[in-house]
Write a protein that holds these residues in place. Structure first.
Motif, short mmCIF file in Angstrom:
data_model
loop_
_atom_site.label_atom_id
_atom_site.label_comp_id
_atom_site.label_asym_id
_atom_site.label_seq_id
_atom_site.Cartn_x
_atom_site.Cartn_y
_atom_site.Cartn_z
N GLU A 1 0.83 -1.20 0.00
CA GLU A 1 0.00 0.00 0.00
C GLU A 1 0.87 1.26 0.00
OE1 GLU A 1 -2.86 -0.02 3.16
OE2 GLU A 1 -3.68 -1.94 2.56
N ALA A 2 1.95 1.23 0.76
CA ALA A 2 2.85 2.39 0.80
C ALA A 2 3.48 2.64 -0.56
CB ALA A 2 3.93 2.18 1.86
N VAL A 3 3.89 1.57 -1.24
CA VAL A 3 4.48 1.71 -2.58
C VAL A 3 3.46 2.25 -3.56
CG1 VAL A 3 5.42 0.40 -4.54
CG2 VAL A 3 6.26 -0.03 -2.23
N GLU A 4 2.23 1.73 -3.50
CA GLU A 4 1.17 2.19 -4.41
C GLU A 4 0.88 3.67 -4.20
OE1 GLU A 4 -1.94 -0.53 -3.44
OE2 GLU A 4 -1.14 -2.11 -4.72
N LEU A 5 0.80 4.08 -2.95
CA LEU A 5 0.52 5.48 -2.64
C LEU A 5 1.67 6.38 -3.10
CD1 LEU A 5 -1.53 7.34 -1.35
CD2 LEU A 5 -0.32 7.05 0.81
N THR A 6 2.89 5.95 -2.87
CA THR A 6 4.06 6.72 -3.31
C THR A 6 4.09 6.83 -4.83
OG1 THR A 6 5.30 5.99 -1.37
CG2 THR A 6 6.58 6.85 -3.23
N THR A 7 3.78 5.75 -5.52
CA THR A 7 3.75 5.76 -6.99
C THR A 7 2.73 6.76 -7.49
OG1 THR A 7 4.44 3.44 -7.05
CG2 THR A 7 3.40 4.33 -9.03
N LYS A 8 1.55 6.75 -6.89
CA LYS A 8 0.51 7.70 -7.30
C LYS A 8 0.97 9.14 -7.07
CE LYS A 8 -4.27 9.13 -6.55
NZ LYS A 8 -3.92 10.52 -6.65
N ALA A 9 1.60 9.40 -5.94
CA ALA A 9 2.08 10.75 -5.64
C ALA A 9 3.14 11.19 -6.64
CB ALA A 9 2.63 10.82 -4.22
#
Length: 126
Positions: A58-66
């Motif tokens: 989830e952290a990676v997905e959120l960082t990617t989106k940002a």
């Protein structure tokens, strides 16, 4: 107590008066307790809104989106800058750069769409 500590305590009291619920989680940056507002938003009394993730994925997905959001903003700003720099007409080089930037913008948007369709970026569970 320091002035800063007093301000944080006042902010916490204000959040509780507004109906926020203190959570058993703390801010990873400052250690202050996190609060859930009536709207469901989670906030730190020091840093403001935060997003709680439960897994590294989830952290990676959120960082990617940002990162993709930031990339889109930067590309759009560069296109605007190019168009403002040459009001008399764009040279071939500037037109080529704009086309290149538009292609990059479309790719970033396509990647974001792929992530959201697969339940990826932007889907943060709480």
């Amino acid at each position: 107590m320091s002035k800063r500590t007093d301000e944080v305590i006042k902010k916490m009291a204000e959040l509780l008066r507004m109906g926020a619920v203190m959570l058993n989680q703390s801010c990873p940056m400052c250690g202050s307790p996190l609060f859930r507002l009536r709207s469901g938003e989670i906030v730190c009394p020091v840093h403001g809104p935060v997003i709680v993730v439960k897994t590294d994925t989830e952290a990676v997905e959120l960082t990617t989106k940002a990162v993709l959001d930031s990339l889109e903003r930067n590309i759009a700003q560069r296109i605007i800058q190019i168009m403002r720099e040459d009001k008399r007409g764009n040279t071939i080089e500037r037109i080529k750069e704009i086309i290149y930037l538009l292609d990059a913008l479309e790719r970033a948007r396509r990647i974001k769409r792929m992530g959201s369709k697969s339940g990826g970026a932007g889907k943060v569970k709480q």
